[in-house]
Motif scaffolding. Structure first.
Motif, PDB file in Angstrom:
ATOM      1  N   GLY A 109       0.792  -1.231   0.000  1.00 46.52           N
ATOM      2  CA  GLY A 109       0.000   0.000   0.000  1.00 46.52           C
ATOM      3  C   GLY A 109       0.818   1.273   0.000  1.00 46.52           C
ATOM      4  O   GLY A 109       0.264   2.369   0.097  1.00 46.52           O
ATOM      5  N   ASP A 110       2.142   1.166  -0.104  1.00 45.37           N
ATOM      6  CA  ASP A 110       2.940   2.408  -0.109  1.00 45.37           C
ATOM      7  C   ASP A 110       2.711   3.154  -1.427  1.00 45.37           C
ATOM      8  O   ASP A 110       2.149   2.624  -2.373  1.00 45.37           O
ATOM      9  N   ASN A 111       3.144   4.409  -1.452  1.00 47.28           N
ATOM     10  CA  ASN A 111       2.893   5.209  -2.658  1.00 47.28           C
ATOM     11  C   ASN A 111       4.155   5.458  -3.459  1.00 47.28           C
ATOM     12  O   ASN A 111       4.267   6.474  -4.146  1.00 47.28           O
ATOM     13  N   VAL A 112       5.114   4.547  -3.347  1.00 45.38           N
ATOM     14  CA  VAL A 112       6.356   4.719  -4.106  1.00 45.38           C
ATOM     15  C   VAL A 112       6.020   4.506  -5.588  1.00 45.38           C
ATOM     16  O   VAL A 112       5.424   3.505  -5.964  1.00 45.38           O
ATOM     17  N   GLY A 113       6.376   5.485  -6.408  1.00 45.45           N
ATOM     18  CA  GLY A 113       5.898   5.480  -7.795  1.00 45.45           C
ATOM     19  C   GLY A 113       6.841   4.829  -8.789  1.00 45.45           C
ATOM     20  O   GLY A 113       7.389   5.512  -9.640  1.00 45.45           O
ATOM     21  N   ILE A 114       7.046   3.528  -8.667  1.00 47.17           N
ATOM     22  CA  ILE A 114       7.859   2.838  -9.680  1.00 47.17           C
ATOM     23  C   ILE A 114       6.869   2.045 -10.542  1.00 47.17           C
ATOM     24  O   ILE A 114       6.498   0.931 -10.194  1.00 47.17           O
ATOM     25  N   CYS A 115       6.411   2.658 -11.614  1.00 44.10           N
ATOM     26  CA  CYS A 115       5.382   1.995 -12.400  1.00 44.10           C
ATOM     27  C   CYS A 115       5.372   2.539 -13.825  1.00 44.10           C
ATOM     28  O   CYS A 115       5.985   3.562 -14.108  1.00 44.10           O
ATOM     29  N   TRP A 116       4.724   1.832 -14.722  1.00 43.49           N
ATOM     30  CA  TRP A 116       4.509   2.345 -16.073  1.00 43.49           C
ATOM     31  C   TRP A 116       3.149   1.886 -16.541  1.00 43.49           C
ATOM     32  O   TRP A 116       2.564   0.962 -15.989  1.00 43.49           O
ATOM     33  N   LYS A 117       2.659   2.622 -17.543  1.00 49.01           N
ATOM     34  CA  LYS A 117       1.353   2.292 -18.100  1.00 49.01           C
ATOM     35  C   LYS A 117       1.573   1.257 -19.199  1.00 49.01           C
ATOM     36  O   LYS A 117       2.329   1.530 -20.142  1.00 49.01           O
ATOM     37  N   PRO A 118       0.972   0.082 -19.129  1.00 48.80           N
ATOM     38  CA  PRO A 118       1.189  -0.908 -20.184  1.00 48.80           C
ATOM     39  C   PRO A 118       0.807  -0.359 -21.551  1.00 48.80           C
ATOM     40  O   PRO A 118      -0.236   0.267 -21.706  1.00 48.80           O
ATOM     41  N   GLY A 119       1.694  -0.551 -22.534  1.00 55.83           N
ATOM     42  CA  GLY A 119       1.438  -0.057 -23.886  1.00 55.83           C
ATOM     43  C   GLY A 119       1.020  -1.185 -24.806  1.00 55.83           C
ATOM     44  O   GLY A 119       0.540  -2.228 -24.349  1.00 55.83           O
ATOM     45  N   THR A 120       1.203  -0.986 -26.125  1.00 54.42           N
ATOM     46  CA  THR A 120       0.854  -2.030 -27.093  1.00 54.42           C
ATOM     47  C   THR A 120       2.144  -2.640 -27.641  1.00 54.42           C
ATOM     48  O   THR A 120       3.177  -1.972 -27.697  1.00 54.42           O
ATOM     49  N   ALA A 121       2.053  -3.883 -28.073  1.00 53.64           N
ATOM     50  CA  ALA A 121       3.234  -4.620 -28.548  1.00 53.64           C
ATOM     51  C   ALA A 121       3.359  -4.551 -30.067  1.00 53.64           C
ATOM     52  O   ALA A 121       4.041  -5.378 -30.667  1.00 53.64           O
ATOM     53  N   ASP A 122       2.727  -3.544 -30.696  1.00 55.76           N
ATOM     54  CA  ASP A 122       2.791  -3.425 -32.161  1.00 55.76           C
ATOM     55  C   ASP A 122       4.233  -3.383 -32.640  1.00 55.76           C
ATOM     56  O   ASP A 122       5.044  -2.631 -32.103  1.00 55.76           O
ATOM     57  N   GLY A 123       4.547  -4.166 -33.651  1.00 51.23           N
ATOM     58  CA  GLY A 123       5.893  -4.123 -34.241  1.00 51.23           C
ATOM     59  C   GLY A 123       6.918  -4.943 -33.492  1.00 51.23           C
ATOM     60  O   GLY A 123       8.097  -4.933 -33.838  1.00 51.23           O
ATOM     61  N   ASN A 124       6.489  -5.673 -32.463  1.00 49.30           N
ATOM     62  CA  ASN A 124       7.467  -6.406 -31.644  1.00 49.30           C
ATOM     63  C   ASN A 124       8.148  -7.562 -32.389  1.00 49.30           C
ATOM     64  O   ASN A 124       9.293  -7.896 -32.069  1.00 49.30           O
ATOM     65  N   ASP A 125       7.460  -8.155 -33.383  1.00 49.31           N
ATOM     66  CA  ASP A 125       8.092  -9.268 -34.120  1.00 49.31           C
ATOM     67  C   ASP A 125       9.345  -8.765 -34.831  1.00 49.31           C
ATOM     68  O   ASP A 125      10.434  -9.339 -34.696  1.00 49.31           O
ATOM     69  N   GLU A 126       9.196  -7.647 -35.554  1.00 53.69           N
ATOM     70  CA  GLU A 126      10.330  -7.082 -36.303  1.00 53.69           C
ATOM     71  C   GLU A 126      11.397  -6.566 -35.337  1.00 53.69           C
ATOM     72  O   GLU A 126      12.601  -6.749 -35.545  1.00 53.69           O
ATOM     73  N   LEU A 127      10.930  -5.931 -34.289  1.00 55.12           N
ATOM     74  CA  LEU A 127      11.877  -5.352 -33.332  1.00 55.12           C
ATOM     75  C   LEU A 127      12.712  -6.430 -32.660  1.00 55.12           C
ATOM     76  O   LEU A 127      13.944  -6.307 -32.541  1.00 55.12           O
ATOM     77  N   ALA A 128      12.081  -7.511 -32.268  1.00 52.62           N
ATOM     78  CA  ALA A 128      12.806  -8.618 -31.617  1.00 52.62           C
ATOM     79  C   ALA A 128      13.862  -9.168 -32.571  1.00 52.62           C
ATOM     80  O   ALA A 128      15.004  -9.448 -32.163  1.00 52.62           O
ATOM     81  N   ALA A 129      13.502  -9.295 -33.844  1.00 49.74           N
ATOM     82  CA  ALA A 129      14.450  -9.828 -34.833  1.00 49.74           C
ATOM     83  C   ALA A 129      15.654  -8.897 -34.961  1.00 49.74           C
ATOM     84  O   ALA A 129      16.807  -9.348 -35.014  1.00 49.74           O
ATOM     85  N   LYS A 130      15.404  -7.575 -35.006  1.00 46.94           N
ATOM     86  CA  LYS A 130      16.503  -6.603 -35.147  1.00 46.94           C
ATOM     87  C   LYS A 130      17.438  -6.648 -33.943  1.00 46.94           C
ATOM     88  O   LYS A 130      18.657  -6.606 -34.081  1.00 46.94           O
ATOM     89  N   ILE A 131      16.849  -6.714 -32.759  1.00 44.77           N
ATOM     90  CA  ILE A 131      17.693  -6.713 -31.551  1.00 44.77           C
ATOM     91  C   ILE A 131      18.478  -8.022 -31.455  1.00 44.77           C
ATOM     92  O   ILE A 131      19.668  -8.013 -31.107  1.00 44.77           O
ATOM     93  N   ARG A 132      17.831  -9.117 -31.796  1.00 40.78           N
ATOM     94  CA  ARG A 132      18.529 -10.419 -31.788  1.00 40.78           C
ATOM     95  C   ARG A 132      19.787 -10.337 -32.657  1.00 40.78           C
ATOM     96  O   ARG A 132      20.854 -10.803 -32.283  1.00 40.78           O
ATOM     97  N   GLU A 133      19.605  -9.714 -33.832  1.00 46.84           N
ATOM     98  CA  GLU A 133      20.753  -9.607 -34.755  1.00 46.84           C
ATOM     99  C   GLU A 133      21.851  -8.703 -34.201  1.00 46.84           C
ATOM    100  O   GLU A 133      23.027  -8.901 -34.484  1.00 46.84           O
ATOM    101  N   ALA A 134      21.449  -7.695 -33.423  1.00 50.11           N
ATOM    102  CA  ALA A 134      22.428  -6.727 -32.921  1.00 50.11           C
ATOM    103  C   ALA A 134      23.213  -7.244 -31.719  1.00 50.11           C
ATOM    104  O   ALA A 134      24.264  -6.712 -31.366  1.00 50.11           O
ATOM    105  N   ILE A 135      22.667  -8.288 -31.065  1.00 47.54           N
ATOM    106  CA  ILE A 135      23.341  -8.806 -29.868  1.00 47.54           C
ATOM    107  C   ILE A 135      24.597  -9.568 -30.268  1.00 47.54           C
ATOM    108  O   ILE A 135      24.551 -10.475 -31.079  1.00 47.54           O
ATOM    109  N   LYS A 136      25.725  -9.133 -29.668  1.00 41.35           N
ATOM    110  CA  LYS A 136      27.000  -9.758 -30.041  1.00 41.35           C
ATOM    111  C   LYS A 136      27.386 -10.797 -28.994  1.00 41.35           C
ATOM    112  O   LYS A 136      27.140 -10.644 -27.843  1.00 41.35           O
TER     113      LYS A 136
END
Ligand code: AMP
Ligand code: ZN
Length: 137
Positions: free
Chosen positions: A110-137
């Motif tokens: 019940g504390d009011n410590v503000g560590i939070c975010w508003k859930p967004g949409t996962a649009d474009g995540n398939d392409e994004l995941a592929a790009k990041i996978r490729e960039a990981i060395k």
């Protein structure tokens, strides 16, 4: 290894006082001067690196063990219900002191410590995941 201009390096060297709760060869842990909650602590490597990208592996490999050790003691002493273990890199991410550090923030139901975010949409995540996978060395 340490930087004369850096406030956290000065704390590590003992030139600026702090409420130290833990120290070993590689780290010191102190209570935060402007705590998000009672017992908020900060882990400092005894090495001046601005952020996660420049901190040497030997510190990165050890820092979570320090986080667990200190958090466990904090849970016991504070009787808190949980703890956030988090770390900011870059001004956009909320970093204000540019010496790598990890926050341990005790949480109470019940504390009011503000560590939070508003859930967004996962649009474009398939392409994004592929790009990041490729960039990981
Ligand atoms: P960050 O915003 O992630 O860079 O976190 C920096 C943290 O360091 C903040 O929570 C500050 O309150 C804390 N801080 C800054 N100066 C001191 C100090 N002299 N002693 C203890 N904590 C400090
Ligand atoms: Zn420093």
């Amino acid at each position: 290894m340490l930087n004369d201009e850096c406030i956290f390096c000065k704390i590590v060297k003992g030139e600026i006082p702090s409420n130290k709760i833990y120290e070993d060869d590689d780290f010191m842990v102190m209570l935060d001067i402007a705590p998000a909650s009672k017992g908020h602590a900060v882990i400092l490597p005894k090495y001046h690196a601005e952020n996660i990208f420049t901190l040497p592996d030997e510190y990165l490999e050890k820092v979570l063990k320090v986080a667990r050790k200190c958090s466990a003691a904090m849970m016991e002493v504070l009787k808190c219900d949980g703890v956030n273990v988090l770390q900011n890199n870059g001004e956009a991410a909320g970093q204000t002191v540019f010496h790598y550090h990890m926050h341990l923030i005790p949480r109470f139901n019940g504390d009011n410590v503000g560590i939070c975010w508003k859930p967004g949409t996962a649009d474009g995540n398939d392409e994004l995941a592929a790009k990041i996978r490729e960039a990981i060395k």
